[in-house]
Every structure is written in C-alpha cells, then in structure tokens.
Design a protein around this motif. Sequence first.
Motif, PDB file in Angstrom:
ATOM      1  N   TYR A  17      -3.768  26.168 -29.376  1.00 40.45           N
ATOM      2  CA  TYR A  17      -4.364  27.454 -29.039  1.00 40.45           C
ATOM      3  C   TYR A  17      -3.351  28.300 -28.213  1.00 40.45           C
ATOM      4  O   TYR A  17      -2.467  27.404 -27.763  1.00 40.45           O
ATOM      5  N   TYR A  18      -3.363  29.406 -28.158  1.00 47.37           N
ATOM      6  CA  TYR A  18      -2.208  30.278 -27.774  1.00 47.37           C
ATOM      7  C   TYR A  18      -2.893  31.119 -26.507  1.00 47.37           C
ATOM      8  O   TYR A  18      -3.928  31.769 -26.847  1.00 47.37           O
ATOM      9  N   GLU A  19      -2.142  31.620 -25.617  1.00 44.57           N
ATOM     10  CA  GLU A  19      -2.618  32.598 -24.623  1.00 44.57           C
ATOM     11  C   GLU A  19      -1.258  33.313 -24.012  1.00 44.57           C
ATOM     12  O   GLU A  19      -0.152  32.658 -24.032  1.00 44.57           O
ATOM     13  N   ARG A  20      -1.576  34.481 -23.652  1.00 40.34           N
ATOM     14  CA  ARG A  20      -0.235  35.038 -23.035  1.00 40.34           C
ATOM     15  C   ARG A  20       0.269  34.726 -21.663  1.00 40.34           C
ATOM     16  O   ARG A  20      -0.904  34.032 -21.080  1.00 40.34           O
ATOM     17  N   ALA A  21       1.224  34.478 -21.400  1.00 40.46           N
ATOM     18  CA  ALA A  21       1.852  33.964 -20.359  1.00 40.46           C
ATOM     19  C   ALA A  21       2.386  34.898 -19.159  1.00 40.46           C
ATOM     20  O   ALA A  21       2.543  34.466 -17.728  1.00 40.46           O
ATOM     21  N   TYR A  22       2.502  36.148 -19.721  1.00 43.77           N
ATOM     22  CA  TYR A  22       3.220  37.010 -18.450  1.00 43.77           C
ATOM     23  C   TYR A  22       2.266  37.680 -17.906  1.00 43.77           C
ATOM     24  O   TYR A  22       1.404  38.085 -18.649  1.00 43.77           O
ATOM     25  N   ALA A  23       2.273  37.887 -16.518  1.00 42.86           N
ATOM     26  CA  ALA A  23       1.324  38.288 -15.764  1.00 42.86           C
ATOM     27  C   ALA A  23      -0.198  38.021 -15.936  1.00 42.86           C
ATOM     28  O   ALA A  23      -0.964  38.789 -15.952  1.00 42.86           O
ATOM     29  N   TYR A  24       0.148  36.893 -15.946  1.00 43.63           N
ATOM     30  CA  TYR A  24      -1.467  36.126 -16.116  1.00 43.63           C
ATOM     31  C   TYR A  24      -1.694  34.876 -15.267  1.00 43.63           C
ATOM     32  O   TYR A  24      -0.799  34.104 -15.109  1.00 43.63           O
ATOM     33  N   GLN A  25      -2.750  35.164 -14.415  1.00 42.12           N
ATOM     34  CA  GLN A  25      -3.034  34.123 -13.262  1.00 42.12           C
ATOM     35  C   GLN A  25      -2.875  32.759 -13.831  1.00 42.12           C
ATOM     36  O   GLN A  25      -3.595  32.520 -14.916  1.00 42.12           O
TER      37      GLN A  25
END
Length: 169
Positions: free
Chosen positions: A91-99
């Motif tokens: 699975y993927y998730e955004r990494a920038y500006a993400y707690q």
Amino acid sequence: MAHPATEETIDLVKEIFSSYLKEHNQRQTPERFMVLEEIYSADGHFDADDIFFNMKDGGTRVSRATVYNTLDLLVECGLVQRQQFGKNQYYYERAYAYQQHDHIICKKCGTVLEFCDPRIQEIKTMMGKMHDFNITGHSLHFFGTCQDVEACEKRLESNTGKKHSKVNQ
C-alpha cells in the motif's frame, strides 16, 4: 485519518517531483503528474489498482504500467511511502507534509487504522541515544483482529476483491 492535501502542497510536491525527474533524466509526462495529483488528493492508504481505477473512473486515460512506474519514482524521491501490510500486499500513502503515524491492521478483514502517539517519538529518541544511532524514520505495524467480530465479518464481505478499507479513529 489523513485528509486530502491542500492546493499549495500539491503545487509544491509537483515542483519537487519535476526537479527529481530532471535530475534523473526521466521524462516529465502529464500522466506522471496526474498520478501524483491523484495520490495527494486521496485520503489514507491505497494500492496501485486503487489509483488506476480511480483515475480511469474519473475519465483520465492512464495505463496500469504508468501508475506502477510512477509510484516507484515517487517512492524513490520520497514523496510517497510504500508499506507492506501482508505477504504480497503493498500500500502507498503520501509522505510530504503528512504527520508521522503508525498502523493497526486486522489480519481478517484487512482494515487499517492509523494512530499517532507521542510516546513512540520519545522511544525513538531514547533508542537513538542509547545505541548512539541517528534514527531518521520508523515504521510500526500492529497486527491482530477486530474485537467487533460482526462488524469485521461485514467489512470482509463488503471488501471482497478489496484488500483493505479505511476506518476513522
């Protein structure tokens, strides 16, 4: 639970991605930027097929190969994180500006819960000091099963063909 990124963040990650592509002699195609925008407009976790079908359903013509290749590039440049919640489930998730957050995963229905606990940061800092180690990140997954068996069964039935669902904390 994560919320879609702001337009400002999306513009910034597009600039970062553009610079990365230039530095690595990769083509800057509109499709790659559409994949990036789809990811940063989405909530939570997703697999490559989620992105592909969301874009297709939204009328964007993009190949499955482009989605997979773009995800690899986005992971390489640090804009997307790849998580492995099962044997062959990525699975993927955004990494920038993400707690920073961690995960609780039901091994039966595949539900992924996100949580953030400041004590984990304290442990990370303490372990770094104890072992004279510069810790730059972490990944924490707790596996188990839902306590509400009935709700778990319903999610399992409704998720047939889907690997996970997002549940609010």
